[in-house]
Motif scaffolding. Structure first.
Motif, PDB file in Angstrom:
ATOM      1  N   SER B 271      -8.859  -3.880 -15.221  1.00  0.00           N
ATOM      2  CA  SER B 271      -8.288  -2.563 -15.488  1.00  0.00           C
ATOM      3  C   SER B 271      -6.824  -2.566 -15.096  1.00  0.00           C
ATOM      4  N   LYS B 272      -5.990  -1.999 -15.975  1.00  0.00           N
ATOM      5  CA  LYS B 272      -4.556  -1.964 -15.686  1.00  0.00           C
ATOM      6  C   LYS B 272      -4.235  -0.654 -14.961  1.00  0.00           C
ATOM      7  N   ILE B 273      -3.646  -0.771 -13.800  1.00  0.00           N
ATOM      8  CA  ILE B 273      -3.299   0.419 -13.033  1.00  0.00           C
ATOM      9  C   ILE B 273      -1.803   0.401 -12.773  1.00  0.00           C
ATOM     10  N   GLU B 274      -1.166   1.473 -13.178  1.00  0.00           N
ATOM     11  CA  GLU B 274       0.285   1.553 -13.029  1.00  0.00           C
ATOM     12  C   GLU B 274       0.631   2.370 -11.788  1.00  0.00           C
ATOM     13  N   VAL B 275       1.605   1.882 -11.030  1.00  0.00           N
ATOM     14  CA  VAL B 275       2.030   2.563  -9.797  1.00  0.00           C
ATOM     15  C   VAL B 275       3.552   2.624  -9.790  1.00  0.00           C
ATOM     16  N   PRO B 276       4.142   3.795  -9.451  1.00  0.00           N
ATOM     17  CA  PRO B 276       5.608   3.855  -9.371  1.00  0.00           C
ATOM     18  C   PRO B 276       6.099   2.930  -8.265  1.00  0.00           C
ATOM     19  N   VAL B 277       7.153   2.225  -8.521  1.00  0.00           N
ATOM     20  CA  VAL B 277       7.713   1.286  -7.536  1.00  0.00           C
ATOM     21  C   VAL B 277       8.107   2.030  -6.269  1.00  0.00           C
ATOM     22  N   ALA B 278       8.616   3.255  -6.447  1.00  0.00           N
ATOM     23  CA  ALA B 278       9.063   4.035  -5.292  1.00  0.00           C
ATOM     24  C   ALA B 278       7.908   4.360  -4.344  1.00  0.00           C
ATOM     25  N   ARG B 279       6.672   4.337  -4.853  1.00  0.00           N
ATOM     26  CA  ARG B 279       5.518   4.677  -4.025  1.00  0.00           C
ATOM     27  C   ARG B 279       4.736   3.431  -3.602  1.00  0.00           C
ATOM     28  N   ALA B 280       5.324   2.282  -3.821  1.00  0.00           N
ATOM     29  CA  ALA B 280       4.620   1.053  -3.459  1.00  0.00           C
ATOM     30  C   ALA B 280       5.351   0.357  -2.325  1.00  0.00           C
ATOM     31  N   GLN B 281       4.609  -0.178  -1.380  1.00  0.00           N
ATOM     32  CA  GLN B 281       5.211  -0.893  -0.262  1.00  0.00           C
ATOM     33  C   GLN B 281       5.550  -2.327  -0.643  1.00  0.00           C
ATOM     34  N   ARG B 282       4.776  -2.876  -1.601  1.00  0.00           N
ATOM     35  CA  ARG B 282       5.029  -4.238  -2.062  1.00  0.00           C
ATOM     36  C   ARG B 282       4.967  -4.234  -3.578  1.00  0.00           C
ATOM     37  N   THR B 283       5.768  -5.069  -4.232  1.00  0.00           N
ATOM     38  CA  THR B 283       5.833  -5.005  -5.694  1.00  0.00           C
ATOM     39  C   THR B 283       5.571  -6.349  -6.355  1.00  0.00           C
ATOM     40  N   SER B 284       5.030  -7.295  -5.600  1.00  0.00           N
ATOM     41  CA  SER B 284       4.708  -8.572  -6.256  1.00  0.00           C
ATOM     42  C   SER B 284       3.500  -9.186  -5.575  1.00  0.00           C
ATOM     43  N   GLY B 285       2.919 -10.139  -6.277  1.00  0.00           N
ATOM     44  CA  GLY B 285       1.762 -10.846  -5.719  1.00  0.00           C
ATOM     45  C   GLY B 285       0.507  -9.990  -5.759  1.00  0.00           C
ATOM     46  N   ARG B 286      -0.369 -10.264  -4.822  1.00  0.00           N
ATOM     47  CA  ARG B 286      -1.635  -9.540  -4.780  1.00  0.00           C
ATOM     48  C   ARG B 286      -1.448  -8.273  -3.948  1.00  0.00           C
ATOM     49  N   VAL B 287      -1.705  -7.136  -4.525  1.00  0.00           N
ATOM     50  CA  VAL B 287      -1.484  -5.876  -3.816  1.00  0.00           C
ATOM     51  C   VAL B 287      -2.709  -4.964  -3.920  1.00  0.00           C
ATOM     52  N   THR B 288      -2.757  -4.011  -3.005  1.00  0.00           N
ATOM     53  CA  THR B 288      -3.795  -2.980  -3.060  1.00  0.00           C
ATOM     54  C   THR B 288      -3.116  -1.668  -3.415  1.00  0.00           C
ATOM     55  N   VAL B 289      -3.669  -1.020  -4.423  1.00  0.00           N
ATOM     56  CA  VAL B 289      -3.137   0.291  -4.809  1.00  0.00           C
ATOM     57  C   VAL B 289      -4.272   1.301  -4.698  1.00  0.00           C
ATOM     58  N   GLY B 290      -3.915   2.584  -4.689  1.00  0.00           N
ATOM     59  CA  GLY B 290      -4.975   3.577  -4.525  1.00  0.00           C
ATOM     60  C   GLY B 290      -4.589   4.923  -5.075  1.00  0.00           C
ATOM     61  N   VAL B 291      -5.604   5.795  -5.071  1.00  0.00           N
ATOM     62  CA  VAL B 291      -5.405   7.173  -5.503  1.00  0.00           C
ATOM     63  C   VAL B 291      -6.415   8.044  -4.759  1.00  0.00           C
ATOM     64  N   ARG B 292      -5.999   9.260  -4.398  1.00  0.00           N
ATOM     65  CA  ARG B 292      -6.891  10.189  -3.701  1.00  0.00           C
ATOM     66  C   ARG B 292      -7.940  10.748  -4.666  1.00  0.00           C
ATOM     67  N   PRO B 293      -9.165  10.984  -4.215  1.00  0.00           N
ATOM     68  CA  PRO B 293     -10.244  11.419  -5.120  1.00  0.00           C
ATOM     69  C   PRO B 293      -9.942  12.722  -5.861  1.00  0.00           C
ATOM     70  N   GLU B 294      -9.198  13.653  -5.232  1.00  0.00           N
ATOM     71  CA  GLU B 294      -8.966  14.942  -5.898  1.00  0.00           C
ATOM     72  C   GLU B 294      -7.902  14.851  -6.988  1.00  0.00           C
ATOM     73  N   LYS B 295      -7.202  13.684  -7.055  1.00  0.00           N
ATOM     74  CA  LYS B 295      -6.181  13.500  -8.089  1.00  0.00           C
ATOM     75  C   LYS B 295      -6.803  12.943  -9.377  1.00  0.00           C
ATOM     76  N   VAL B 296      -8.070  12.520  -9.282  1.00  0.00           N
ATOM     77  CA  VAL B 296      -8.710  11.849 -10.421  1.00  0.00           C
ATOM     78  C   VAL B 296      -9.435  12.873 -11.292  1.00  0.00           C
ATOM     79  N   THR B 297      -9.274  12.736 -12.613  1.00  0.00           N
ATOM     80  CA  THR B 297      -9.933  13.642 -13.551  1.00  0.00           C
ATOM     81  C   THR B 297     -11.041  12.899 -14.286  1.00  0.00           C
ATOM     82  N   LEU B 298     -12.158  13.591 -14.542  1.00  0.00           N
ATOM     83  CA  LEU B 298     -13.278  13.005 -15.293  1.00  0.00           C
ATOM     84  C   LEU B 298     -13.151  13.354 -16.760  1.00  0.00           C
ATOM     85  N   HIS B 299     -13.517  12.427 -17.622  1.00  0.00           N
ATOM     86  CA  HIS B 299     -13.511  12.686 -19.071  1.00  0.00           C
ATOM     87  C   HIS B 299     -14.844  12.255 -19.656  1.00  0.00           C
TER      88      HIS B 299
END
Lengths: 304, 406
Positions: B271-299
């Motif tokens: 799955s491709k997950i896009e993250v703004p660079v300004a909100r990322a602590q690291r921008t290369s290699g293997r990284v962990t990204v996330g999102v809060r549950p209330e920000k996610v919408t169901l379809h």
């Protein structure tokens, strides 16, 4: 631990009224009541009767029942110096036992708390002297304090004492003996209160601007008062009636005679039973009054 | 005697700065705090948040002077107090265990600190403090005659009455029921802003820390993981620990496959997950990204891919828990695992059911990238059954399905 029996405020929960009035409780108390009547009330009555006896007009050395209350006046007139000396010795011994015993109990109960093994060992060391007869230990002190003993030798060597003088037979030796013999009775109850003292309270006092001295005075001491009470009573009462330390065979002399020695002499040597009985009762009354006043002043009636 | 002085100079006019410089505390066998640097500005309400055993209580005890640091310095109001004793510091503590003196009345307890400093109208001030916590009517009682909650309020009054430059609170509201706790939180906040004292509040309750404090520091294993205003900490966690400890997070780990000046794309198990660079602590290699549950919408159906939204799916709803205001769904997506979704119950028909197939989407701007990697978690809640009997059952089912089709 059995020592806790001496300490702490009464924590007995209120019994339900129905159970308190139960006849079974009375029934279960019967052996205790029987024991007290047989071994305390009966001898006490016998002692009171003996103390009022008068000499038999016919046979010398025999006494007959009477109401000879002058016995009390006579013994007081004769033996008041020994009575006062007993009170003084016992008070001094209690004071010294407290001065030595409290820091010792504090050390074992609080300082050694992080090291349970050493703590148990220290406690055993406090009790260990009881494994050897009290008479033998007192005799050993007589040897140590004797004219040929090491203490006199050392003191005369540095010129603090004239050579050939003796420590035994002095007030010091008797008070020393009493203090030594009764220190465990002072240490154990104080230890029992200090070992359960919540150290976080001391931290709270520290946090609230209480210096170590203030914390000791306002928190540690009041919270160990029950142990100090029990300890002083357990030391003073037997010390006031003691007749071993002050006797001539042990650490005393004719100059250090205590009330216990007088009673012993009257019962066993002079065979003046009424005088001995009267003295015993006077000693008992004296201690009771003193203890009651002390407990009342300390405000810990739940000990009695 | 100069080293034995108790601070007698009335009340603190205002709070004082607290500064910890390179504090290390070692106990025999373990290190509780490692090289801790921390500055708490005067007048702030600071919360130290962390799980039990993270070193937060030790930090508090070091500041109070009840423990000595192995290394480092402690400064209160610019003055080095590292070498001073607890009773010399202008600091008071509300202890977790209350530590009320059992042989004193409530009034004597509250007046204790004032009397030690020789303040004249100690009893009157103690009564005032007791009125503040609504316990003046029990001033003559002993602590054991009070309930746990009342004792806690007395402990609070006993510390606050001294108006210390720095008030330390060690989980002070733990024993209170919810209503009283809310009330005390408000009162604490009032006292703090009224007098301008510096409060340092140690707690493991993240909600309490977030509602009361201006600044929250999340502590883990003797180190501060992240520090900042509660909202910032919640919206932009820097580490997996903060993301998980402060609220809930859905975390995905994968390699950065492409990045521009504004955003990067992470391939998390396909799955491709896009993250703004300004909100990322690291921008290369293997990284962990996330999102809060209330920000996610169901379809219900695959949403059309639009720029600025991450879409993953399809997945199946494996758990639905309805809590009135919102509903929490757990969606299991193959290879990505279980993902939590909080949906506001804004309309009745929007309710999804257990077993429904759904797609998830969230705004790219809501995603965050962490500095560390989340610990590997099982891909699905159920482990793959790889033993021979299960494989046999599975292949027989497949065979039956094939035969039926034929």
């Amino acid at each position: 631990m059995a020592f806790t029996a001496f300490s702490g405020p009464a924590t007995a929960a209120a019994e339900p009224a129905a159970r308190r009035r139960s006849p079974i409780a009375l029934f279960l108390l019967l052996p205790g009541i029987f024991y007290l009547v047989l071994f305390f009330v009966t001898p006490l009555i016998s002692l009171v009767i003996t103390s009022l006896q008068a000499p038999d007009p016919l046979i010398f050395g025999q006494y007959v029942n009477a109401f000879n209350w002058q016995n009390y006046v006579t013994v007081l007139e004769t033996y008041w110096p020994q009575a006062i000396r007993s009170g003084g010795y016992a008070a001094l011994a209690t004071l010294f036992a407290l001065l030595i015993g409290f820091p010792l109990a504090y050390f074992i109960g609080i300082t050694l708390r992080p090291y349970p093994l050493i703590q148990s060992l220290a406690l055993v060391l406090v009790i260990a002297p009881f494994f050897i007869s009290f008479l033998l230990r007192t005799l050993a002190w007589k040897q140590i304090f004797s004219t040929e003993g090491p203490v006199v030798g050392l003191l005369s060597a540095i010129g603090a004492m004239p050579a050939g003088s003796s420590i035994t037979g002095t007030d010091f030796a008797v008070v020393f003996g009493l203090t030594y013999n009764f220190i465990p009775f002072m240490v154990l109850p104080i230890y029992a209160t200090l070992v359960s003292l919540d150290l976080r309270l001391l931290e709270a006092s520290n946090d609230l601007y209480g210096s170590p001295a203030t914390t000791f005075r306002t928190v540690t001491l009041p919270l160990s008062a029950a142990g100090v009470m029990s300890g002083t009573l357990l030391t003073f009462i037997p010390a006031a009636g003691d007749y071993i330390n002050a006797s001539r065979e042990f650490l005393g002399s004719t100059e250090t005679t205590m009330i216990g020695n007088v009673i012993e002499a009257n019962f066993l040597v002079l065979q003046n039973f009424p005088a001995a009985a009267a003295l015993s009762l006077i000693l008992m009354a004296f201690i009771l009054v003193l203890v009651a006043a002390y407990v009342k002043r300390s405000g810990t009636e739940d000990l009695l | 005697m100069t080293n034995n002085e108790v601070p007698k100079s009335g009340f603190a006019e205002a709070g004082a700065d607290l500064e910890l410089v390179g504090i290390t505390k070692r106990f025999p066998g373990f290190t509780a705090i490692e090289e801790l640097d921390l500055t708490i500005p005067a007048g702030s309400f600071f919360a130290l948040l962390g799980p039990s055993g993270c070193g937060k209580t030790t930090t508090l005890r070091l500041i109070a002077g009840l423990e000595e640091p192995t290394a480092g310095r402690i400064l209160i109001g610019g003055k080095d107090v590292t070498a001073t004793k607890a009773y010399q510091r202008p600091v008071n503590t509300v202890f977790q265990s209350y530590a009320l003196f059992p042989h004193m009345t409530i009034l004597q307890n509250v007046a204790f600190g004032l009397k030690r400093r020789g303040i004249a109208n100690a009893d009157a001030l103690a009564h005032e403090a007791l009125q503040l916590v609504e316990l003046d009517h029990v001033a003559g009682r002993k602590p054991t005659q009070l309930s746990g909650g009342q004792q806690q309020r007395v402990a609070l009054a006993r510390a606050v009455v001294n108006r210390p430059a720095l008030l330390l609170l060690d989980e002070p509201l733990g024993a209170l029921d919810l209503k009283l706790r809310r009330q005390m939180q408000v009162e604490l906040k009032d006292i703090q802003s009224e007098v301008g004292l510096t409060f340092l509040h140690v707690t493991h309750d993240q909600e309490e820390a977030m509602t009361m404090a201006d600044t929250v520091a999340v502590m883990n294993k003797g180190r501060i993981e992240q520090m900042g205003p509660p909202q910032e900490l919640y919206e932009l966690p820097h580490t997996a620990f903060v993301a998980k400890f402060l609220g809930q997070s859905n975390l995905f780990t994968g390699d950065v496959v492409s990045s521009s000046s504004t955003s990067m794309v992470v391939d998390a198990a396909g799955s491709k997950i896009e993250v703004p660079v300004a909100r990322a602590q690291r921008t290369s290699g293997r990284v962990t990204v996330g999102v809060r549950p209330e920000k996610v919408t169901l379809h219900d159906a695959a949403p059309t891919a639009t720029s600025g939204r991450n879409v993953i799916g399809p997945g199946r709803i494996t758990d639905v828990s309805f809590s009135g205001v919102s509903t929490q769904y757990e969606v299991t997506i193959p290879h990505l695992g279980a993902i939590s979704v909080f949906a506001q119950n804004t309309s009745i028909s929007s309710l999804h059911h257990d077993g429904d197939t759904v797609w998830l989407s969230w705004a790219v701007d809501h995603a965050f990238g962490l500095a560390d990697e989340a610990e590997a978690e099982p891909v699905s809640r159920f482990h793959a059954d790889l033993d021979t009997s299960m494989i046999a059952v599975q292949s027989r089912k497949d065979l039956e399905a094939e035969l039926e089709e034929a």
